[in-house]
Design a protein around this motif. Structure first.
Motif, mmCIF file in Angstrom:
data_model
loop_
_atom_site.group_PDB
_atom_site.id
_atom_site.type_symbol
_atom_site.label_atom_id
_atom_site.label_comp_id
_atom_site.label_asym_id
_atom_site.label_seq_id
_atom_site.Cartn_x
_atom_site.Cartn_y
_atom_site.Cartn_z
ATOM 1 N N GLY A 78 0.788 -1.306 -0.068
ATOM 2 C CA GLY A 78 -0.295 -0.009 0.332
ATOM 3 C C GLY A 78 0.814 1.122 0.132
ATOM 4 O O GLY A 78 0.277 1.909 0.720
ATOM 5 N N VAL A 79 1.485 1.608 -0.400
ATOM 6 C CA VAL A 79 2.869 2.417 -0.631
ATOM 7 C C VAL A 79 3.227 2.901 -1.783
ATOM 8 O O VAL A 79 3.186 1.870 -3.198
ATOM 9 N N ARG A 80 3.280 4.055 -2.421
ATOM 10 C CA ARG A 80 3.678 4.528 -3.445
ATOM 11 C C ARG A 80 5.180 3.845 -3.852
ATOM 12 O O ARG A 80 5.856 3.777 -3.118
ATOM 13 N N CYS A 81 5.370 4.205 -5.177
ATOM 14 C CA CYS A 81 6.555 4.261 -6.174
ATOM 15 C C CYS A 81 6.447 4.836 -6.930
ATOM 16 O O CYS A 81 6.006 5.197 -7.976
ATOM 17 N N HIS A 82 7.577 5.770 -6.772
ATOM 18 C CA HIS A 82 8.196 6.705 -8.023
ATOM 19 C C HIS A 82 9.228 5.686 -8.515
ATOM 20 O O HIS A 82 10.084 5.353 -8.480
ATOM 21 N N VAL A 83 9.171 5.939 -9.394
ATOM 22 C CA VAL A 83 10.283 5.716 -10.908
ATOM 23 C C VAL A 83 11.037 7.226 -11.047
ATOM 24 O O VAL A 83 10.446 7.515 -11.669
ATOM 25 N N ASP A 84 12.059 6.935 -10.810
ATOM 26 C CA ASP A 84 13.283 8.709 -11.091
ATOM 27 C C ASP A 84 13.902 8.130 -12.404
ATOM 28 O O ASP A 84 14.603 7.221 -12.925
ATOM 29 N N ALA A 85 12.941 8.739 -13.269
ATOM 30 C CA ALA A 85 13.949 8.459 -15.329
ATOM 31 C C ALA A 85 13.937 9.865 -15.431
ATOM 32 O O ALA A 85 13.389 10.238 -16.802
ATOM 33 N N CYS A 86 14.627 10.743 -14.702
ATOM 34 C CA CYS A 86 14.486 11.795 -14.340
ATOM 35 C C CYS A 86 15.585 11.925 -16.234
ATOM 36 O O CYS A 86 16.001 12.401 -16.740
ATOM 37 N N PHE A 87 16.435 10.611 -15.679
ATOM 38 C CA PHE A 87 17.977 10.471 -16.576
ATOM 39 C C PHE A 87 17.634 9.504 -17.839
ATOM 40 O O PHE A 87 17.745 10.254 -19.089
ATOM 41 N N GLY A 88 16.998 8.861 -17.967
ATOM 42 C CA GLY A 88 16.535 7.781 -19.554
ATOM 43 C C GLY A 88 14.932 8.396 -19.485
ATOM 44 O O GLY A 88 14.669 7.025 -20.548
ATOM 45 N N GLY A 89 13.965 8.863 -18.810
ATOM 46 C CA GLY A 89 13.064 8.711 -19.335
ATOM 47 C C GLY A 89 12.461 9.407 -20.439
ATOM 48 O O GLY A 89 11.620 9.049 -21.397
ATOM 49 N N PRO A 135 1.430 -2.113 -12.923
ATOM 50 C CA PRO A 135 0.650 -1.437 -11.963
ATOM 51 C C PRO A 135 1.621 -0.868 -10.893
ATOM 52 O O PRO A 135 2.522 -2.105 -10.418
ATOM 53 N N GLY A 136 1.100 -0.218 -10.063
ATOM 54 C CA GLY A 136 1.665 0.018 -8.886
ATOM 55 C C GLY A 136 2.730 1.320 -9.169
ATOM 56 O O GLY A 136 3.404 2.522 -8.070
ATOM 57 N N VAL A 137 3.102 2.171 -10.332
ATOM 58 C CA VAL A 137 3.654 2.898 -9.830
ATOM 59 C C VAL A 137 3.032 4.238 -10.284
ATOM 60 O O VAL A 137 1.657 4.415 -10.542
ATOM 61 N N THR A 138 3.406 5.029 -9.523
ATOM 62 C CA THR A 138 2.012 6.020 -8.894
ATOM 63 C C THR A 138 2.910 7.353 -9.320
ATOM 64 O O THR A 138 2.184 8.445 -9.567
ATOM 65 N N SER A 139 4.282 7.408 -9.731
ATOM 66 C CA SER A 139 4.718 9.069 -9.608
ATOM 67 C C SER A 139 5.739 8.156 -11.068
ATOM 68 O O SER A 139 6.659 7.838 -10.613
ATOM 69 N N ILE A 140 6.411 8.965 -11.593
ATOM 70 C CA ILE A 140 7.967 8.946 -12.713
ATOM 71 C C ILE A 140 8.022 10.637 -12.742
ATOM 72 O O ILE A 140 7.060 11.617 -12.978
ATOM 73 N N SER A 141 9.891 10.776 -12.423
ATOM 74 C CA SER A 141 9.986 11.945 -13.066
ATOM 75 C C SER A 141 11.149 11.764 -13.956
ATOM 76 O O SER A 141 10.891 11.007 -14.440
ATOM 77 N N VAL A 142 10.561 13.255 -15.295
ATOM 78 C CA VAL A 142 11.735 13.386 -16.328
ATOM 79 C C VAL A 142 11.998 14.520 -16.941
ATOM 80 O O VAL A 142 11.326 15.276 -16.428
ATOM 81 N N VAL A 202 10.176 17.209 -15.551
ATOM 82 C CA VAL A 202 8.518 16.999 -15.239
ATOM 83 C C VAL A 202 8.374 15.743 -14.487
ATOM 84 O O VAL A 202 8.772 14.700 -14.318
ATOM 85 N N LEU A 203 7.236 15.965 -13.121
ATOM 86 C CA LEU A 203 6.847 15.116 -11.918
ATOM 87 C C LEU A 203 5.676 14.845 -12.665
ATOM 88 O O LEU A 203 4.882 15.774 -12.582
ATOM 89 N N LEU A 204 5.339 13.392 -12.979
ATOM 90 C CA LEU A 204 3.808 13.333 -13.433
ATOM 91 C C LEU A 204 3.558 12.080 -11.963
ATOM 92 O O LEU A 204 4.116 11.709 -11.828
ATOM 93 N N HIS A 205 1.968 12.857 -12.158
ATOM 94 C CA HIS A 205 1.706 11.443 -11.031
ATOM 95 C C HIS A 205 0.516 10.592 -12.025
ATOM 96 O O HIS A 205 -0.467 11.123 -13.092
ATOM 97 N N ARG A 206 0.349 9.564 -11.199
ATOM 98 C CA ARG A 206 -0.937 8.512 -12.000
ATOM 99 C C ARG A 206 -1.935 9.337 -12.127
ATOM 100 O O ARG A 206 -2.918 9.032 -12.857
ATOM 101 N N ASP A 207 -2.736 9.847 -11.330
ATOM 102 C CA ASP A 207 -4.190 10.608 -10.936
ATOM 103 C C ASP A 207 -3.837 11.857 -9.811
ATOM 104 O O ASP A 207 -3.137 12.184 -8.698
#
Ligand code: PLP
Length: 491
Positions: free
Chosen positions: A208-219, A240-247, A261-266
């Motif tokens: 039940g925890v958020r998961c951030h993918v740091d795609a700052c470099f590779g996104g 599924p389960g990825v809640t935010s991504i940075s690129v 850019v910081l993205l959130h799933r909703d």
């Protein structure tokens, strides 16, 4: 003749525009080359003619526009929404995907995006007195900065010395009831390897925890590399389960500095990122990001860059980069005593030395002396010191020259031998605690290394060798002191 203008930033009499620009150009001559494919860190150069001019013109159009109030400057809101939409679409979100409600914000850079991802996760759990985040040690240092700024505890997860990735079981074991965020990198900056995002996101979701993918470099590279046929594992909102991504657009989207850019799933996940304040007599304030006043310049420049290059442009640049990576990796393999830390799977080439006669820090200086600027990485937690190359499209035409330069630099480094620091300096590095560092000791160490106040040394091998010999906390303290020496006002 007396120069009433002097050289300071605030002369008594103003200086004509042309001369001011000449002065800046003269200062810039001492910098590492931002263009031309010989600098393998800090800059991202596509080598596309006319792109700089376009970005500069777009930047100038919007430089005085203020992102503080999107209703006052709808141009900026429109460009920001367009850029966020493009990033979301590239990363598996938007209409027709499994993440149709993705929202996002433009920040000033990767660090700000990561700080805000941690803030949103922390503030979504006001019930926790001591929130924590789980971050593989290969995660970017900005997570530690976020934890420090936001008073969130950091639970580091080791990486396997061979794969350079965390074991999913270790990530799962690190998650506690107070954990608000689990992090994965796509890829890690240091070695360019992509974490097992799907598995990490699954254990985070199960808890039940958020998961951030740091795609700052590779996104902005992995999706194009995948379209070109590379076996890129799932790392985006399709998981599924990825809640935010940075690129970061100021990396491989090739926009000028100042845009991530910081993205959130909703929108619900994003809500705690915002800060609003109406309890003062001034304007009501609502800030989606850390800065309040924000120049429109970087956003307009990023918007122009994306529109001008388009998908076909980025695909072409990714193909060039992929080929450059392969060529550089071959160049490393061809030098006796060097070995790749990992087979390249993104846009990083990272190598180490398997031979005590070949000192990597000396090699880095020898490459610099030959006009090739690489980035040394210190030994850490069982991982050896290494040399990092961030590879961009502008490197492609240089690859054939790099191999001979690397071989020559390696031969010169062998001939010069490893750095030998004065034994008392090495002993200090091994035994000193950060608390025991006095101004006198620092001055002595700086003098021993040839560091002068106000200027950076040409050769860094001695500094790197000393830092390499020091434990992590002492490294940090020495770095603070050394940079403090450089940052002195000129009068
Ligand atoms: C994976 C990753 N995350 C975060 C950052 C931090 O980005 P910035 O330097 O734009 O703050 C970087 C920078 O290289 C990075 O590679």
């Amino acid at each position: 003749m007396t120069d009433t203008a002097g050289t300071g930033a605030l002369p008594v009499e103003g200086v004509p525009a042309a001369r001011v620009l000449d002065e800046i150009r003269a200062l810039r001559a001492a910098d590492r080359p931002t263009h031309g494919g010989r600098l393998f860190a800090y800059v991202y150069d596509p080598g596309v003619a006319g792109l700089d001019e376009l970005a500069q013109a777009a930047h100038a159009e919007s430089a005085h526009v203020n992102g503080l109030d999107p209703t006052a400057f709808p141009s900026l809101l429109a460009m920001e929404n367009a850029v966020v939409g493009a990033a979301a679409r590239l990363l598996g979100g938007g209409p027709g995907t499994s993440a149709p409600d993705v929202v996002g914000s433009v920040t000033s850079g990767g660090t700000e995006s990561l700080i805000l991802a941690v803030k949103a996760a922390r503030d979504a759990r006001p019930d926790l007195a001591e929130p924590r985040i789980v971050v593989p040690v290969s995660g970017h240092a900005a997570f530690a900065k976020a934890a420090h700024y936001l008073r969130v505890a950091l639970d580091p997860v080791p990486v396997d010395p061979l794969t350079l990735r965390p074991a999913v079981a270790d990530v799962a074991a690190a998650i506690r009831p107070e954990t608000v965020l689990v992090v994965a990198s796509a890829p890690s900056y240091a070695h360019g390897v992509v974490d097992p995002v799907a598995e990490i996101a699954a254990v985070a979701a199960a808890a039940g925890v958020r998961c951030h993918v740091d795609a700052c470099f590779g996104g902005w590279t992995l999706p194009w590399l995948r379209r070109l046929g590379a076996p890129v594992p799932a790392f985006d909102f399709a998981v599924p389960g990825v809640t935010s991504i940075s690129v970061d657009l100021h990396k491989y989207a090739y926009a000028p500095k100042g845009v991530s850019v910081l993205l959130h799933r909703d929108p619900g996940l994003r809500a705690p990122q915002f800060f609003a304040y109406a309890d003062w007599p001034g304007y009501t304030m609502v800030n989606p990001v850390i800065a309040s006043t924000r120049s429109g310049g970087p956003i307009a420049a990023a918007y122009a860059t994306l529109r001008h290059l388009g998908e076909d442009g980025y695909l072409r640049l990714a193909a060039l980069t992929r080929d450059a990576v392969a060529g550089l990796a071959d160049a490393v393999r061809a030098v006796d005593g060097l070995r790749l830390m990992a087979e390249p799977e993104s846009t990083v080439v990272c190598f180490t030395a398997g031979d005590p006669g070949l000192d990597l820090f000396v090699l880095v200086d020898e490459l610099t002396a030959r006009g090739w600027h690489t980035q040394p990485q210190l030994a850490y937690a069982g991982l050896p010191a290494s040399v990092h190359l961030t590879v961009t499209a502008a490197v492609a035409p240089r690859v054939a020259e790099f191999g001979p330069a690397l071989a020559e630099a390696a031969a010169a480094a062998r001939a010069a031998g490893p750095v030998v620091l004065p034994p008392e300096l090495l002993a200090l590095a091994g035994s000193l605690t950060p608390e025991a560092l006095t101004p006198d000791l620092i001055a002595g160490i700086a003098a021993g290394l040839g560091l002068d106040a106000g200027s950076a040394p040409d050769r860094m091998a001695a500094v790197n060798t000393l830092l390499d010999a020091a434990p992590v906390r002492l490294r940090e303290r020495l770095l603070v002191e050394f940079v403090g020496l450089l940052q002195r006002p000129t009068w």
